[in-house]
Structure formats: structure tokens, C-alpha cells
Design a protein around this motif. Structure first.
Motif, PDB file in Angstrom:
ATOM      1  N   VAL A  90       0.835  -1.202   0.000  1.00  0.00           N
ATOM      2  CA  VAL A  90       0.000   0.000   0.000  1.00  0.00           C
ATOM      3  C   VAL A  90       0.873   1.257   0.000  1.00  0.00           C
ATOM      4  N   ASN A  91       1.911   1.274   0.842  1.00  0.00           N
ATOM      5  CA  ASN A  91       2.767   2.461   0.895  1.00  0.00           C
ATOM      6  C   ASN A  91       3.580   2.637  -0.371  1.00  0.00           C
ATOM      7  N   SER A  92       3.996   1.544  -1.010  1.00  0.00           N
ATOM      8  CA  SER A  92       4.774   1.751  -2.231  1.00  0.00           C
ATOM      9  C   SER A  92       3.878   2.272  -3.342  1.00  0.00           C
ATOM     10  N   LEU A 138     -13.357   8.423  -0.069  1.00  0.00           N
ATOM     11  CA  LEU A 138     -13.680   9.761   0.440  1.00  0.00           C
ATOM     12  C   LEU A 138     -12.757  10.137   1.598  1.00  0.00           C
ATOM     13  N   ARG A 139     -12.403   9.145   2.416  1.00  0.00           N
ATOM     14  CA  ARG A 139     -11.520   9.413   3.556  1.00  0.00           C
ATOM     15  C   ARG A 139     -10.104   9.729   3.079  1.00  0.00           C
ATOM     16  N   ASP A 140      -9.595   8.944   2.138  1.00  0.00           N
ATOM     17  CA  ASP A 140      -8.164   9.015   1.837  1.00  0.00           C
ATOM     18  C   ASP A 140      -7.772  10.027   0.764  1.00  0.00           C
ATOM     19  N   THR A 141      -8.635  10.306  -0.198  1.00  0.00           N
ATOM     20  CA  THR A 141      -8.210  11.179  -1.294  1.00  0.00           C
ATOM     21  C   THR A 141      -7.825  12.574  -0.774  1.00  0.00           C
ATOM     22  N   PRO A 142      -8.740  13.305  -0.123  1.00  0.00           N
ATOM     23  CA  PRO A 142      -8.319  14.638   0.334  1.00  0.00           C
ATOM     24  C   PRO A 142      -7.322  14.586   1.493  1.00  0.00           C
ATOM     25  N   THR A 143      -7.478  13.609   2.393  1.00  0.00           N
ATOM     26  CA  THR A 143      -6.630  13.638   3.589  1.00  0.00           C
ATOM     27  C   THR A 143      -5.180  13.257   3.274  1.00  0.00           C
ATOM     28  N   LEU A 144      -4.955  12.508   2.206  1.00  0.00           N
ATOM     29  CA  LEU A 144      -3.560  12.251   1.843  1.00  0.00           C
ATOM     30  C   LEU A 144      -2.964  13.451   1.112  1.00  0.00           C
ATOM     31  N   GLY A 145      -3.796  14.253   0.461  1.00  0.00           N
ATOM     32  CA  GLY A 145      -3.327  15.547  -0.062  1.00  0.00           C
ATOM     33  C   GLY A 145      -2.844  16.412   1.107  1.00  0.00           C
ATOM     34  N   ILE A 146      -3.668  16.487   2.154  1.00  0.00           N
ATOM     35  CA  ILE A 146      -3.328  17.282   3.348  1.00  0.00           C
ATOM     36  C   ILE A 146      -2.059  16.735   4.012  1.00  0.00           C
ATOM     37  N   TYR A 147      -1.948  15.413   4.002  1.00  0.00           N
ATOM     38  CA  TYR A 147      -0.789  14.728   4.608  1.00  0.00           C
ATOM     39  C   TYR A 147       0.520  15.234   3.986  1.00  0.00           C
ATOM     40  N   PHE A 148       0.599  15.209   2.648  1.00  0.00           N
ATOM     41  CA  PHE A 148       1.844  15.603   1.991  1.00  0.00           C
ATOM     42  C   PHE A 148       2.078  17.116   2.070  1.00  0.00           C
ATOM     43  N   THR A 161      -2.048  15.297  11.673  1.00  0.00           N
ATOM     44  CA  THR A 161      -2.957  16.244  11.011  1.00  0.00           C
ATOM     45  C   THR A 161      -3.911  15.508  10.079  1.00  0.00           C
ATOM     46  N   SER A 162      -3.377  14.594   9.278  1.00  0.00           N
ATOM     47  CA  SER A 162      -4.276  13.960   8.309  1.00  0.00           C
ATOM     48  C   SER A 162      -5.256  13.019   9.024  1.00  0.00           C
ATOM     49  N   TRP A 163      -4.830  12.387  10.124  1.00  0.00           N
ATOM     50  CA  TRP A 163      -5.780  11.550  10.871  1.00  0.00           C
ATOM     51  C   TRP A 163      -6.858  12.398  11.536  1.00  0.00           C
ATOM     52  N   ALA A 164      -6.474  13.590  12.009  1.00  0.00           N
ATOM     53  CA  ALA A 164      -7.473  14.454  12.655  1.00  0.00           C
ATOM     54  C   ALA A 164      -8.593  14.780  11.669  1.00  0.00           C
ATOM     55  N   VAL A 165      -8.207  15.057  10.416  1.00  0.00           N
ATOM     56  CA  VAL A 165      -9.218  15.392   9.410  1.00  0.00           C
ATOM     57  C   VAL A 165      -9.957  14.126   8.949  1.00  0.00           C
ATOM     58  N   ALA A 166      -9.257  12.988   8.970  1.00  0.00           N
ATOM     59  CA  ALA A 166      -9.843  11.762   8.408  1.00  0.00           C
ATOM     60  C   ALA A 166     -10.754  11.018   9.391  1.00  0.00           C
ATOM     61  N   THR A 167     -10.637  11.324  10.685  1.00  0.00           N
ATOM     62  CA  THR A 167     -11.340  10.494  11.668  1.00  0.00           C
ATOM     63  C   THR A 167     -12.864  10.398  11.476  1.00  0.00           C
ATOM     64  N   ALA A 220      -1.683   9.064  18.707  1.00  0.00           N
ATOM     65  CA  ALA A 220      -0.512   8.526  19.407  1.00  0.00           C
ATOM     66  C   ALA A 220       0.187   7.492  18.527  1.00  0.00           C
ATOM     67  N   ARG A 221      -0.596   6.762  17.776  1.00  0.00           N
ATOM     68  CA  ARG A 221      -0.029   5.773  16.867  1.00  0.00           C
ATOM     69  C   ARG A 221       0.565   6.457  15.637  1.00  0.00           C
ATOM     70  N   ALA A 222      -0.136   7.494  15.152  1.00  0.00           N
ATOM     71  CA  ALA A 222       0.245   8.105  13.872  1.00  0.00           C
ATOM     72  C   ALA A 222       1.610   8.786  13.933  1.00  0.00           C
ATOM     73  N   PRO A 264       4.695   8.161  15.592  1.00  0.00           N
ATOM     74  CA  PRO A 264       5.876   7.334  15.271  1.00  0.00           C
ATOM     75  C   PRO A 264       5.783   6.650  13.909  1.00  0.00           C
ATOM     76  N   VAL A 265       4.582   6.162  13.567  1.00  0.00           N
ATOM     77  CA  VAL A 265       4.439   5.432  12.299  1.00  0.00           C
ATOM     78  C   VAL A 265       4.820   6.324  11.113  1.00  0.00           C
ATOM     79  N   ASN A 266       4.300   7.546  11.106  1.00  0.00           N
ATOM     80  CA  ASN A 266       4.533   8.397   9.944  1.00  0.00           C
ATOM     81  C   ASN A 266       5.898   9.069   9.965  1.00  0.00           C
ATOM     82  N   ALA A 267       6.475   9.243  11.177  1.00  0.00           N
ATOM     83  CA  ALA A 267       7.847   9.738  11.267  1.00  0.00           C
ATOM     84  C   ALA A 267       8.771   8.744  10.554  1.00  0.00           C
TER      85      ALA A 267
HETATM   86  C1  LIG Z   1      -5.190   9.466   5.281  1.00  0.00           C
HETATM   87  N1  LIG Z   1      -5.119   8.782   6.556  1.00  0.00           N
HETATM   88  C2  LIG Z   1      -5.290   9.752   7.621  1.00  0.00           C
HETATM   89  C3  LIG Z   1      -6.237   7.877   6.640  1.00  0.00           C
HETATM   90  C4  LIG Z   1      -3.901   8.015   6.687  1.00  0.00           C
HETATM   91  C5  LIG Z   1      -2.619   8.848   6.606  1.00  0.00           C
HETATM   92  C6  LIG Z   1      -1.393   8.118   7.109  1.00  0.00           C
HETATM   93  C7  LIG Z   1      -1.144   6.794   6.523  1.00  0.00           C
HETATM   94  C8  LIG Z   1      -0.236   5.941   7.323  1.00  0.00           C
HETATM   95  N2  LIG Z   1       0.032   4.722   6.595  1.00  0.00           N
HETATM   96  C9  LIG Z   1      -0.817   5.575   8.687  1.00  0.00           C
HETATM   97  O1  LIG Z   1      -1.250   4.451   8.851  1.00  0.00           O
HETATM   98  O2  LIG Z   1      -0.850   6.394   9.592  1.00  0.00           O
END
Ligand SMILES: C[N+](C)(C)CCCC[C@H](N)C(=O)O
Length: 246
Positions: free
Chosen positions: A27-29, A130-140, A172-178, A225-227, A229-232
Motif C-alpha cells: 500500500v505504501n509503495s 472519500l476518507r483518503d483522497t483529500p486527507t492524503l493531499g493534506i498529509y503531503f 494532522t491527516s488523521w485528525a481530518v480523516a477520523t 498517538a499511533r500516527a 511514530p508510524v509516519n515519522a
Molecule cells: C489518510 N489517513 C489519515 C487515513 C492516513 C494517513 C497516514 C497513513 C499511514 N500509513 C498511517 O497508517 O498512519
């Protein structure tokens, strides 16, 4: 945590873990591959020149949304299986107790295919899009912005900057995506025989009516709290891999 531990022991925390591990690389690649190739197409600057000639935030946002949109098609079946397994909360199997509905990820995938057809594996995929398209834009965009704020113009960000910017981009992207994450998971839990919701809007309206607006923020604290370390780590790996091989 206490409830999970009491009810299901330490194993309860690792429920549905094998599948995300198998899927996360794929998924990440796809996400990062589509993102950087879209950026390449939009700006015609290679990854090496990216910090010297930075793309505009609009270009970063479009590339992020594109990556988010495409990765949904890999993520959807894995995510569905994860949600179904995590929502099985029977206590640990004792002799004589009935077997759980899904015995593991492969059995879960096979049962969904059998009961709901292969398309069943994509249940909730529209809510996931709907969750991932805009929030991954915000993520980057968040990641780029934080890196540029703390790095002198034209230079590569340091590893510490990449870690912190990646962590906050995740939060940030999880806050918007929740809100849509809550809805997505509810729609994934509905089976073919007992389809509980008529669609994303119906699910939103009925969840808010029954449980109040707080329902849209369920899980946000633990997710953040999970996001971090994972995203760092995700962004550090991305930057270094492209620096070495890009
Ligand atoms: C777009 N959304 C907020 C759903 C995920 C953004 C981060 C994705 C990352 N693989 C993780 O699991 O945290």
C-alpha cells in the motif's frame, strides 16, 4: 486497554496484525510511488532537485490526492479484513466454546468471498476513497510545509526535521480523516444480509442521531498517538530510500 486485556489477554492487542504487516509495504509503495511520479509529471524536477526547486503546495496537494485515490484499491480488501477481525471480541477460545466467525485473515477473506462474492471485499471502499483522497493531499502538504519552515531555503531537511514533520503530517491527516474513518468502519461491518446503512450519508446521519456528534471523533487520541511514530518512520524511510536510489 484494561478492558481488552481482561477480556482477551495480551493477544487481544495484536488482533488482525498479520494482514496489515503484509499489506503495508504494498500500500505504501503504491501511495508514495504514485505521489512522487505525479509530482514528477507536474513539475519535471527529479527528487534530488526537489528541495532546491520546490514544487508549489497546489502541486503537492494534487499529487497527494492522486496517490491517495489510487492506493485505496490496494488498501480496501486488507482494511476490510482488519476491521472485521478487530471487531470479533469473543474471549479466548476455550474447549467447547463455539469457534469464532473468522478464524484468521485468510479464512476471513475466503468467507467474505463466499458469502458476499468477491465484490464483498470492497465493501466500504467508497467511504475509504472519500476518507483518503483529500486527507492524503493534506498529509503531503503538511509534511512539505513543516520541512520548509524548519530548513534554510534550497537545502535538504535534516533527519530530525523529517521525523517531526512526518509525525505531525500523520496526526494532522488523521485528525481530518477520523469522522470518515468512523463511518467507513461501520459500513465495512455491515454484511450483505443485514445491510444496516443505505450509504455514506445515511450512516453519518444515523450515527450522529443515535450517538451525538462526538461519534465522529471516536479513536482520535489513540490514533494520533499511533500516527506520530508510524509516519515519522515512514517519511524517513521514503527520503533516505530516494536519496540512495532515486
Ligand atoms: C489518510 N489517513 C489519515 C487515513 C492516513 C494517513 C497516514 C497513513 C499511514 N500509513 C498511517 O497508517 O498512519
Amino acid at each position: 486497554m484494561v478492558k481488552t486485556y481482561r477480556h482477551e489477554s495480551l493477544l487481544g492487542f495484536f488482533k488482525g496484525m498479520s494482514f496489515p504487516i503484509a499489506s503495508i509495504a504494498v500500500v505504501n509503495s503504491v501511495l508514495f510511488g504514485v505521489y512522487s511520479n505525479t509530482l514528477l509529471a507536474l513539475t519535471a524536477t527529479s527528487h534530488q532537485e526537489r528541495w532546491a526547486q520546490p514544487p508549489s503546495y497546489t502541486q503537492v496537494f494534487i499529487a497527494g490526492c492522486t496517490g491517495g485515490f489510487v492506493q485505496v484499491y490496494c488498501l480496501a480488501p486488507f482494511d476490510l479484513i482488519k476491521v472485521r477481525l478487530q471487531n470479533q471480541t469473543e474471549p479466548r477460545a476455550r474447549p467447547g466454546s463455539p469457534p469464532p466467525r473468522y478464524r484468521g485473515p485468510v479464512h476471513c477473506a475466503a468467507s467474505i468471498c463466499q458469502e458476499e462474492g468477491p465484490r464483498g471485499l470492497f465493501r466500504g471502499a467508497w467511504a475509504l476513497t472519500l476518507r483518503d483522497t483529500p486527507t492524503l493531499g493534506i498529509y503531503f502538504v503538511t509534511y512539505e510545509w513543516l520541512c520548509r519552515q524548519s530548513t534554510p531555503d534550497g537545502q535538504n531537511p535534516s533527519s530530525a526535521t523529517v521525523l517531526v514533520a512526518g509525525g505531525f503530517a500523520g496526526i494532522t491527516s488523521w485528525a481530518v480523516a477520523t469522522p470518515l474513518d468512523v463511518i467507513k468502519s461501520r459500513m465495512q461491518m455491515a454484511g450483505p444480509k443485514h445491510r444496516v446503512y443505505r450509504g455514506v450519508l445515511d450512516c453519518m446521519a444515523r450515527s450522529a442521531q443515535q450517538e451525538g456528534l462526538g461519534v465522529f471523533f471516536r479513536g482520535l487520541t489513540i490514533n494520533s498517538a499511533r500516527a506520530f511514530p508510524v509516519n515519522a518512520v515512514t517519511f524517513l524511510s521514503y527520503e533516505y530510500l530516494l536519496r540512495w536510489w532515486g
